[in-house]
Write an enzyme that holds these catalytic residues in place. Structure first.
Site, PDB file in Angstrom:
ATOM      1  N   ASP A  80       0.945  -1.274   0.177  1.00  0.00           N
ATOM      2  CA  ASP A  80       0.061  -0.094  -0.002  1.00  0.00           C
ATOM      3  C   ASP A  80       1.005   1.423  -0.131  1.00  0.00           C
ATOM      4  OD1 ASP A  80      -1.928   2.129   0.295  1.00  0.00           O
ATOM      5  OD2 ASP A  80      -2.822   1.077   1.767  1.00  0.00           O
ATOM      6  N   GLU A 121      -0.300   4.297  -1.110  1.00  0.00           N
ATOM      7  CA  GLU A 121      -0.883   5.287  -1.185  1.00  0.00           C
ATOM      8  C   GLU A 121      -1.751   5.554  -2.412  1.00  0.00           C
ATOM      9  OE1 GLU A 121      -3.865   6.444   0.100  1.00  0.00           O
ATOM     10  OE2 GLU A 121      -2.898   7.620   1.783  1.00  0.00           O
ATOM     11  N   ASN A 122      -3.009   5.475  -2.590  1.00  0.00           N
ATOM     12  CA  ASN A 122      -3.690   5.487  -3.912  1.00  0.00           C
ATOM     13  C   ASN A 122      -3.616   4.181  -4.655  1.00  0.00           C
ATOM     14  OD1 ASN A 122      -5.226   7.867  -3.250  1.00  0.00           O
ATOM     15  ND2 ASN A 122      -3.238   8.934  -3.854  1.00  0.00           N
ATOM     16  N   GLY A 128      -4.076   4.462   5.194  1.00  0.00           N
ATOM     17  CA  GLY A 128      -3.359   5.895   5.668  1.00  0.00           C
ATOM     18  C   GLY A 128      -4.399   6.831   6.156  1.00  0.00           C
ATOM     19  N   ASP A 129      -5.687   6.974   5.739  1.00  0.00           N
ATOM     20  CA  ASP A 129      -6.886   7.883   5.912  1.00  0.00           C
ATOM     21  C   ASP A 129      -7.423   7.132   6.796  1.00  0.00           C
ATOM     22  OD1 ASP A 129      -7.964   6.226   4.217  1.00  0.00           O
ATOM     23  OD2 ASP A 129      -8.716   7.884   2.968  1.00  0.00           O
TER      24      ASP A 129
END
Length: 504
Positions: free
Chosen positions: A250, A252-253, A326-327
């Site tokens: 992972d 991000e995105n 992450g979010d």
């Protein structure tokens, strides 16, 4: 990851001469050659060296080290995790039995008797003290107070390690742990390694069961701001081969099995009761994914190559997370036993030595290690649930279902020497049975009085399928459902995740 509500996804080698610790032994004494590159160097390590000792000897020290099952340094003699009981709100630290030892879980059993207990903190075993408390939440709100996440049920994941009872972290949806601004962890484009021991028994396709680095803001701050291992059946960028689950990065995105997203045709899934997952990223040009059966030595490389387009250089932030993205994307599920984040890009030789140590630790469920036992819960890999006899009935003809794993007798199956799958409930032993000797797609999987018939004989296969001896059909969760109460039947084997099982 990008904020897409429907899925909730925001979702080299070192020099040949390596620093030695304590009593030096060659890596050939503690590893195998499953990774061709694993024997290209020599790692000097202590005879009693544990994973973070081995990483340090390779010049890539652990900057965080978390486990609920054992020490990750030979010298560590402190607490592993903290629990809180619901009856009076009091806390208890669970520590190791001795320096370098396994968890002393006996106090937990008595402390939690008659009540429920929650894991409230997982201690960092390094000098950085990057302990993991329950996350305060993030862009995606958790189910706790003020949108915080919640802690895992402390008693939900019993196991044995080295013959001693211990407990893992069972991450259900909404469970998450996080420490922000972690001390001394790699950031920006600094090289970083991550490993964890997890399981294919409890996975899903949602975002994100992660362990590694994320954003301090708990929001999606753009590509390359994360560097974490994700384990599950998510095929975020499409084009995946096989049923999974996969060890992915992972970043991000995107949860990446390769620099373009999809996995290779040879990397179709990792199905073991205990899985070693490794990811390393040099920050500019390469990331590598490896995996193994955590009860036997030998790593396999799922991918090693360039970073995805738009991810070089990395911009990794310094929050260390477990169980979410992450979010704070918190729809992923999984199981966690141990893991660490390292400074630097670990060599293949170092990683092989770490895997050999993990394999020697003796992880098992129900007293059986390896690819599954002969007695225990029959886990539906695709759903993250267990084969369940509804309401512990002994009524012959009752179709079996899947349900959240609970460790009760109505989920405890035994694969006998004659090939039967038996279940003892309410003092009666029943057999899993192909209804009315059926050999057609859709035949119900029921319980019936054991009679020795071939419609009550089952093969537990190395590819994760359970097939009827009489019909050759696969035990199948109807319609690929993942909800409690989904019924189980027989169907032509097709490689689907709803036909993947582990008995452990």
């Amino acid at each position: 990851m990008s904020l897409i509500p429907l899925i909730r996804r925001r979702t080299r080698l070192l020099a040949a001469s390596l620093l030695a610790v304590a009593i030096a032994v060659p890596i050939s004494a503690i590893t195998t050659t499953a990774d061709a590159s694993a024997t290209t160097g020599v790692v000097a390590a202590a005879a009693t060296a544990l994973p973070c000792d081995i990483y340090a000897s390779g010049g890539t020290p652990c900057e965080t080290a978390h486990s609920t099952t054992r020490a990750l340094f030979a010298s560590y003699n402190g607490p592993l995790y903290q629990i809180q009981r619901a009856s009076d709100g009091s806390y208890l630290n669970i520590s190791v039995t001795a320096a370098g030892g396994v968890a002393n879980a006996a106090p937990q059993t008595s402390f939690c008797a008659g009540t429920t207990c929650t894991i409230t903190k997982i201690y960092d075993q390094t000098a950085n003290h990057n302990d993991l408390p329950i996350s305060w939440g993030g862009y995606w709100k958790g189910p706790g107070p003020n949108g915080a996440d919640v802690g895992a049920n402390a008693m939900a994941l019993p196991l044995t390690i080295g013959g001693s009872t211990a407990y893992g972290v069972k991450v259900s949806q909404g469970v998450g742990y996080r420490v922000d601004n972690a001390k001394n962890v790699p950031t920006g484009s600094a090289p970083e390694g991550v490993y964890m021991v997890t399981s294919s028994n409890y996975v899903d396709q949602y975002c994100c069961f992660d362990y590694g680095s994320g954003e301090n803001s708990h929001t999606d701050t753009g590509n390359a701001t994360m560097n974490a291992i994700e384990f599950g059946t998510a095929c975020w960028l499409g084009g995946c081969t096989g049923p999974g689950p996969w060890v992915e990065a992972d970043l991000e995105n995107g949860m990446y099995s390769s620099n373009t997203g999809p996995n290779s045709s040879s990397y179709q899934g990792v199905n073991f009761p205990f899985v070693t997952a490794m990811e390393k990223n040099n920050g500019t040009s390469n990331f590598t994914l490896k995996y193994a059966n955590a009860t036997s030595a030998g790593l396999t490389t799922g991918y090693s190559g360039s970073l995805p387009k738009g991810y070089s250089p990395m911009k990794t932030d310094s929050s260390i997370l477990l169980g979410t993205g992450g979010d704070n994307s918190n729809s992923g599920i999984g199981e966690f036993f141990e893991g660490a984040v390292t400074a630097g890009y670990p060599s293949d030789a170092t990683e092989a030595a770490v895997q050999a140590n993990i394999a020697a630790a003796g992880y098992s469920f129900g007293g059986s290690s390896g690819g599954g036992g002969t007695s225990g819960a029959l886990h539906a890999v695709g759903a993250g649930k267990c084969l369940d006899d509804p309401n512990s009935t002994t009524t012959g003809g009752t179709q079996q279902q899947i349900y959240d794993c609970n460790g009760q007798a109505n989920q405890h199956w035994t694969h006998t020497s004659s090939g039967q799958l038996t279940l003892t409930v309410n003092g009666t032993t029943e057999c899993l049975d192909a209804n009315n000797n059926g050999t057609a797609n859709g035949t119900k999987a029921i319980i019936w009085t054991c009679n020795g018939g071939t419609n009550q004989q089952w093969d537990l296969n190395s590819n994760g399928t359970v097939t009827g001896v009489q019909s050759g059909l696969c035990l199948d969760v109807t319609g690929k459902a993942t909800t409690d109460g989904a019924l189980v039947e027989l169907w032509a084997c097709n490689g689907g995740t709803n036909q993947q099982w582990t008995l452990s």
